[in-house]
Write an enzyme that holds these catalytic residues in place. Structure first.
Site, mmCIF file in Angstrom:
data_model
loop_
_atom_site.group_PDB
_atom_site.id
_atom_site.type_symbol
_atom_site.label_atom_id
_atom_site.label_comp_id
_atom_site.label_asym_id
_atom_site.label_seq_id
_atom_site.Cartn_x
_atom_site.Cartn_y
_atom_site.Cartn_z
ATOM 1 N N ASN A 168 45.006 45.935 39.150
ATOM 2 C CA ASN A 168 44.203 45.175 40.100
ATOM 3 C C ASN A 168 44.469 45.520 41.558
ATOM 4 O O ASN A 168 43.954 44.861 42.456
ATOM 5 C CB ASN A 168 44.410 43.672 39.896
ATOM 6 C CG ASN A 168 43.817 43.208 38.578
ATOM 7 O OD1 ASN A 168 42.846 43.772 38.082
ATOM 8 N ND2 ASN A 168 44.428 42.208 37.987
ATOM 9 N N VAL A 171 43.066 45.024 47.124
ATOM 10 C CA VAL A 171 43.482 44.058 46.124
ATOM 11 C C VAL A 171 42.269 43.423 45.474
ATOM 12 O O VAL A 171 41.332 43.016 46.157
ATOM 13 C CB VAL A 171 44.344 42.942 46.769
ATOM 14 C CG1 VAL A 171 44.729 41.900 45.738
ATOM 15 C CG2 VAL A 171 45.566 43.545 47.446
ATOM 16 N N CYS A 172 42.287 43.379 44.151
ATOM 17 C CA CYS A 172 41.197 42.738 43.421
ATOM 18 C C CYS A 172 41.677 41.369 42.955
ATOM 19 O O CYS A 172 42.446 41.255 42.009
ATOM 20 C CB CYS A 172 40.784 43.582 42.228
ATOM 21 S SG CYS A 172 39.603 42.749 41.164
ATOM 22 N N LEU A 173 41.248 40.345 43.700
ATOM 23 C CA LEU A 173 41.617 38.985 43.331
ATOM 24 C C LEU A 173 40.370 38.147 43.563
ATOM 25 O O LEU A 173 39.808 38.173 44.652
ATOM 26 C CB LEU A 173 42.770 38.521 44.236
ATOM 27 C CG LEU A 173 43.469 37.226 43.885
ATOM 28 C CD1 LEU A 173 44.144 37.324 42.528
ATOM 29 C CD2 LEU A 173 44.491 36.890 44.951
ATOM 30 N N LEU A 189 40.634 47.848 39.647
ATOM 31 C CA LEU A 189 40.523 48.727 40.813
ATOM 32 C C LEU A 189 41.167 50.075 40.530
ATOM 33 O O LEU A 189 40.740 51.102 41.003
ATOM 34 C CB LEU A 189 41.216 48.085 42.025
ATOM 35 C CG LEU A 189 40.353 47.190 42.907
ATOM 36 C CD1 LEU A 189 41.172 46.632 44.044
ATOM 37 C CD2 LEU A 189 39.166 47.959 43.456
#
Ligand SMILES: [Zn+2]
Ligand SMILES: [Zn+2]
Ligand SMILES: [Zn+2]
Lengths: 109, 178
Positions: free
Chosen positions: B100, B107-109, B149
């Site tokens: 992620n 950052v993939c959040l 990601l």
């Protein structure tokens, strides 16, 4: 409110009768979150009956006196400052609290 | 006299219309920064560049368990003037192997997504505290590897968790030590 607290106290006493002290503390927290959901604008975190954070900041700047900062209620019954909500819906037309499609039920004070 | 002062007032109003939201952000931050420091996960710490500017800080995560255990990961957090209408900007400045987080630090959040299609994205009811716990969870929960990601890392995790673990350790050893 008083009745509800009484019930909660009873429930809690049944589970942990020996801990009167922590129980009291727990009650206070429960009441606080109730207030937040109903009376505080979840966007700027000021009471909906008071002017929003932005209006407060601006009236302070130019000592302009009272501003017309009204409250808006959605169909979902959640309330916010109109100022705060109109900024948010530009970006996402959903209620920030329940994620339902936002539509105005009424406005006022 | 009256018209003059009215005119002045009007002029003032006109000038304040495009005013930046910075004062509002700063007011929100006073409370949120305090809340964040009080509720910080034990594996995290916060470092301000400048004590008088609560809008720019570094979150340091030192996982005590899981794949990234023993690493020190730094996130640059920038709370822009439009906060809390938009989420803070977050970039991971420590290179790491994570499905992620890209190797460039994106950052993939879900809660950091500005435009939310599914109701999981940013909402002004969120606070810095939620952001910190969300980032912290990237090192503990291995739940959401859909839409990664770092596709290579996600594939590796899917096919061989042992290999994944080895790569993670390699990155930790090379990039995430003090
Ligand atoms: Zn508000
Ligand atoms: Zn207002
Ligand atoms: Zn709602």
């Amino acid at each position: 409110m008083a009745d509800e607290n009484e019930n909660e106290k009873m429930d809690n006493e049944n589970q942990k009768p020996e801990k009167m002290f922590t129980l009291k503390k727990w009650n206070a927290v429960a009441m606080w979150s109730w207030d937040v959901e109903c009376d505080t604008c979840a966007i700027c975190r000021v009471q909906v009956m008071d002017a929003c954070l932005r209006c407060q900041a601006e009236s302070k700047k130019d000592s302009y006196g009272k501003q017309d900062c009204v409250v808006v209620w959605g169909e979902c019954n959640h309330s916010f400052h109109y100022c705060c909500m109109s900024l948010w819906v530009k970006q996402n037309n959903r209620c920030p609290l329940c994620q339902q499609e936002w539509s105005i039920q009424r406005m006022g004070k | 006299m009256i018209t003059l002062s009215q005119r002045l007032k009007r002029k003032n109003d006109a000038e304040t219309v495009p005013a930046s939201r910075a004062p509002i952000r700063d007011r929100l931050l006073v409370k949120e920064a305090q809340e964040m420091s009080q509720m910080l996960p034990s594996s995290c710490s916060v470092l301000y560049h400048n004590e008088n500017d609560l809008s720019k800080f570094v979150l340091i995560v030192k996982p005590t368990e899981g794949y990234w255990e023993g690493g020190i990961f730094r996130f640059d957090i920038d709370v822009t003037e439009e906060y809390n209408m938009v989420p803070p900007l977050v970039k991971c400045s420590t290179k790491l192997w994570h499905p992620n987080i890209s190797e460039n630090g994106e950052v993939c959040l879900s809660l950091l997504r500005k435009h939310s299609v599914d109701g999981m994205g940013w909402s002004p009811i969120r606070r810095l505290n939620d952001v910190v716990w969300g980032l912290h969870a990237l090192f503990t929960d291995l739940l959401n590897f859909e839409d990664p990601l770092n596709v290579e890392a996600a594939d590796q995790y899917r096919y061989s968790q042992d290999n994944f673990k080895i790569t993670v350790l390699e990155y930790v050893r090379n990039y995430a030590k003090e």
